[in-house]
Design a protein around this motif. Structure first.
Motif, PDB file in Angstrom:
ATOM      1  N   LEU A  98       0.805  -1.225   0.000  1.00  0.00           N
ATOM      2  CA  LEU A  98       0.000   0.000   0.000  1.00  0.00           C
ATOM      3  C   LEU A  98       0.836   1.271   0.000  1.00  0.00           C
ATOM      4  CD1 LEU A  98      -2.722  -1.022   2.612  1.00  0.00           C
ATOM      5  CD2 LEU A  98      -2.933  -0.996   0.120  1.00  0.00           C
ATOM      6  N   ARG A  99       2.102   1.161   0.340  1.00  0.00           N
ATOM      7  CA  ARG A  99       2.944   2.338   0.480  1.00  0.00           C
ATOM      8  C   ARG A  99       2.972   3.154  -0.807  1.00  0.00           C
ATOM      9  NH1 ARG A  99       8.459   0.472   2.521  1.00  0.00           N
ATOM     10  NH2 ARG A  99       7.213  -0.070   4.352  1.00  0.00           N
ATOM     11  N   GLU A 100       2.640   4.441  -0.687  1.00  0.00           N
ATOM     12  CA  GLU A 100       2.586   5.312  -1.863  1.00  0.00           C
ATOM     13  C   GLU A 100       3.978   5.704  -2.335  1.00  0.00           C
ATOM     14  OE1 GLU A 100       0.608   9.590  -3.228  1.00  0.00           O
ATOM     15  OE2 GLU A 100       0.315   8.836  -1.182  1.00  0.00           O
ATOM     16  N   PHE A 101       4.889   5.915  -1.391  1.00  0.00           N
ATOM     17  CA  PHE A 101       6.233   6.362  -1.739  1.00  0.00           C
ATOM     18  C   PHE A 101       7.264   5.319  -1.329  1.00  0.00           C
ATOM     19  CE2 PHE A 101       3.809  10.297  -0.976  1.00  0.00           C
ATOM     20  CZ  PHE A 101       3.989  10.931  -2.203  1.00  0.00           C
ATOM     21  N   ILE A 102       8.296   5.176  -2.145  1.00  0.00           N
ATOM     22  CA  ILE A 102       9.391   4.261  -1.828  1.00  0.00           C
ATOM     23  C   ILE A 102      10.145   4.783  -0.605  1.00  0.00           C
ATOM     24  CG2 ILE A 102      11.615   3.370  -2.634  1.00  0.00           C
ATOM     25  CD1 ILE A 102       9.294   2.022  -3.952  1.00  0.00           C
ATOM     26  N   LYS A 210      12.207  17.586  -4.407  1.00  0.00           N
ATOM     27  CA  LYS A 210      13.078  17.135  -5.486  1.00  0.00           C
ATOM     28  C   LYS A 210      14.394  16.609  -4.943  1.00  0.00           C
ATOM     29  CE  LYS A 210      11.258  20.058  -9.202  1.00  0.00           C
ATOM     30  NZ  LYS A 210      11.548  21.210 -10.110  1.00  0.00           N
ATOM     31  N   ARG A 211      14.927  17.259  -3.918  1.00  0.00           N
ATOM     32  CA  ARG A 211      16.209  16.815  -3.346  1.00  0.00           C
ATOM     33  C   ARG A 211      16.076  15.439  -2.714  1.00  0.00           C
ATOM     34  NH1 ARG A 211      19.018  22.051  -0.398  1.00  0.00           N
ATOM     35  NH2 ARG A 211      18.933  23.471  -2.182  1.00  0.00           N
ATOM     36  N   ILE A 212      15.015  15.260  -1.933  1.00  0.00           N
ATOM     37  CA  ILE A 212      14.805  13.952  -1.300  1.00  0.00           C
ATOM     38  C   ILE A 212      14.526  12.892  -2.359  1.00  0.00           C
ATOM     39  CG2 ILE A 212      13.179  12.619   0.112  1.00  0.00           C
ATOM     40  CD1 ILE A 212      13.162  14.779   2.119  1.00  0.00           C
ATOM     41  N   ARG A 213      13.762  13.241  -3.395  1.00  0.00           N
ATOM     42  CA  ARG A 213      13.467  12.291  -4.459  1.00  0.00           C
ATOM     43  C   ARG A 213      14.742  11.854  -5.171  1.00  0.00           C
ATOM     44  NH1 ARG A 213       9.551  15.041  -7.923  1.00  0.00           N
ATOM     45  NH2 ARG A 213       8.128  14.617  -6.190  1.00  0.00           N
ATOM     46  N   GLN A 214      15.646  12.813  -5.430  1.00  0.00           N
ATOM     47  CA  GLN A 214      16.919  12.487  -6.069  1.00  0.00           C
ATOM     48  C   GLN A 214      17.731  11.520  -5.216  1.00  0.00           C
ATOM     49  OE1 GLN A 214      18.691  16.321  -6.660  1.00  0.00           O
ATOM     50  NE2 GLN A 214      17.516  16.777  -8.514  1.00  0.00           N
ATOM     51  N   TYR A 215      17.735  11.779  -3.895  1.00  0.00           N
ATOM     52  CA  TYR A 215      18.467  10.888  -2.994  1.00  0.00           C
ATOM     53  C   TYR A 215      17.860   9.488  -3.005  1.00  0.00           C
ATOM     54  CZ  TYR A 215      19.894   8.490   1.212  1.00  0.00           C
ATOM     55  OH  TYR A 215      20.355   7.521   2.079  1.00  0.00           O
ATOM     56  N   ILE A 216      16.526   9.393  -2.923  1.00  0.00           N
ATOM     57  CA  ILE A 216      15.853   8.093  -2.856  1.00  0.00           C
ATOM     58  C   ILE A 216      16.092   7.290  -4.132  1.00  0.00           C
ATOM     59  CG2 ILE A 216      13.578   6.987  -2.816  1.00  0.00           C
ATOM     60  CD1 ILE A 216      12.739   9.228  -0.846  1.00  0.00           C
ATOM     61  N   ILE A 217      16.009   7.949  -5.291  1.00  0.00           N
ATOM     62  CA  ILE A 217      16.255   7.251  -6.567  1.00  0.00           C
ATOM     63  C   ILE A 217      17.684   6.720  -6.600  1.00  0.00           C
ATOM     64  CG2 ILE A 217      16.496   7.572  -9.062  1.00  0.00           C
ATOM     65  CD1 ILE A 217      14.127   9.561  -8.853  1.00  0.00           C
ATOM     66  N   ARG A 218      18.629   7.560  -6.183  1.00  0.00           N
ATOM     67  CA  ARG A 218      20.037   7.137  -6.178  1.00  0.00           C
ATOM     68  C   ARG A 218      20.261   5.991  -5.207  1.00  0.00           C
ATOM     69  NH1 ARG A 218      24.478   8.687  -3.127  1.00  0.00           N
ATOM     70  NH2 ARG A 218      23.375  10.422  -2.123  1.00  0.00           N
ATOM     71  N   ARG A 219      19.690   6.101  -4.011  1.00  0.00           N
ATOM     72  CA  ARG A 219      19.881   5.062  -2.991  1.00  0.00           C
ATOM     73  C   ARG A 219      19.189   3.762  -3.394  1.00  0.00           C
ATOM     74  NH1 ARG A 219      22.560   2.076  -0.447  1.00  0.00           N
ATOM     75  NH2 ARG A 219      21.908   1.310   1.578  1.00  0.00           N
ATOM     76  N   GLN A 220      18.014   3.868  -3.991  1.00  0.00           N
ATOM     77  CA  GLN A 220      17.307   2.678  -4.448  1.00  0.00           C
ATOM     78  C   GLN A 220      18.121   1.939  -5.501  1.00  0.00           C
ATOM     79  OE1 GLN A 220      13.643   3.407  -6.517  1.00  0.00           O
ATOM     80  NE2 GLN A 220      12.843   1.359  -6.116  1.00  0.00           N
ATOM     81  N   ARG A 221      18.728   2.686  -6.415  1.00  0.00           N
ATOM     82  CA  ARG A 221      19.555   2.074  -7.451  1.00  0.00           C
ATOM     83  C   ARG A 221      20.741   1.339  -6.823  1.00  0.00           C
ATOM     84  NH1 ARG A 221      20.948   6.435 -10.016  1.00  0.00           N
ATOM     85  NH2 ARG A 221      19.009   6.520 -11.197  1.00  0.00           N
ATOM     86  N   GLU A 222      21.371   1.950  -5.816  1.00  0.00           N
ATOM     87  CA  GLU A 222      22.497   1.316  -5.127  1.00  0.00           C
ATOM     88  C   GLU A 222      22.071   0.023  -4.452  1.00  0.00           C
ATOM     89  OE1 GLU A 222      24.850   5.464  -3.860  1.00  0.00           O
ATOM     90  OE2 GLU A 222      23.739   4.295  -2.378  1.00  0.00           O
ATOM     91  N   ILE A 223      20.917   0.051  -3.785  1.00  0.00           N
ATOM     92  CA  ILE A 223      20.427  -1.126  -3.062  1.00  0.00           C
ATOM     93  C   ILE A 223      20.138  -2.266  -4.026  1.00  0.00           C
ATOM     94  CG2 ILE A 223      18.486  -2.034  -1.713  1.00  0.00           C
ATOM     95  CD1 ILE A 223      18.360   0.747  -0.334  1.00  0.00           C
TER      96      ILE A 223
END
Length: 230
Positions: A98-102, A210-223
């Protein structure tokens, strides 16, 4: 519908979606069904071509999706090319679905920090346990826990205060500092633990988002890259 009825229906399926999470990232895979045991409530899946075998363990909940139903399970065995799940019970759609955001967990090498004040008590640069575009979880050190436990306990029992907004500053490793309005949503403390986890819902302006989104996308890719390599 009983668990036995659901398992009989599952037995007729060639593939089923199995859902879990790893470092707060939802993992959803379709696996071939090998066999089903109604009496023991076991479901066996062919595991040999699964790229995410390492994430299925006893430490994180695992769910089988059968049409619109979810079965919460325990990992009975994940040896070699077979995953065997022990079905517990039907449950509503789990938070991981159900989580809307990663949501992601920061790395130890590049931690994320948060600073905030609770009434007259300020906590500076505590480690962030997990973060999304809509929320942040922080861990209080033993020292901070002793200093703030009284006021936190008061907030937790005072309905009028638990939704009090806090000024939160989040320090991202490469994307810079982000300011947000935070609303305390939960306080988690387990017996024997040396920390308390605070969960905040955060509201951000678009440029901060946008800053948090950029971090999450980058971190998700690393994971995900790390997960594929193990």
């Amino acid at each position: 519908m009983t668990v036995t009825d659901i398992l009989k229906e599952l037995e007729r399926e060639r593939y089923c979606e199995v859902v879990t999470s790893w470092k707060e990232i939802p993992i959803r895979v379709k696996l071939p069904v090998r066999w089903v045991s109604h009496q023991e409530r076991f479901v066996s899946f062919d595991f040999k071509d699964c790229k995410f075998r390492q994430v299925f363990s006893d430490t994180v909940p695992v769910y089988i999706k059968v049409r619109e139903l979810f079965l919460i399970c325990k990992v009975f065995s994940n040896i070699r090319d077979e995953l065997v799940l022990e079905v517990d019970a039907p449950v509503p759609a789990p938070p991981v679905v159900l989580r809307e955001f990663i949501r992601v967990e920061p790395t130890e090498n590049e931690p994320v920090y948060a600073s905030f004040c609770v009434e007259d008590n300020c906590v500076v640069r505590v480690k962030v346990a997990d973060i999304s575009e809509s929320g942040v979880g922080v861990l209080l050190s033993k020292e901070d826990t002793k200093r703030l436990i009284d006021i936190l306990s008061h907030i937790a029992t005072d309905v009028s205060k638990i939704h009090t907004p806090f000024e939160i500053e989040i320090e991202l490793p490469k994307e810079g500092r982000v300011r947000a309005k935070g609303e305390l949503k939960n306080i988690i403390s387990r017996e024997g633990d040396l920390y308390v986890r605070l969960g905040f819902k955060i509201n951000l302006k678009e440029d901060q988002t946008k800053r948090i989104r950029q971090y999450i996308i980058r971190r998700q890719r690393e994971i995900l890259e790390h997960l594929k390599s193990i």
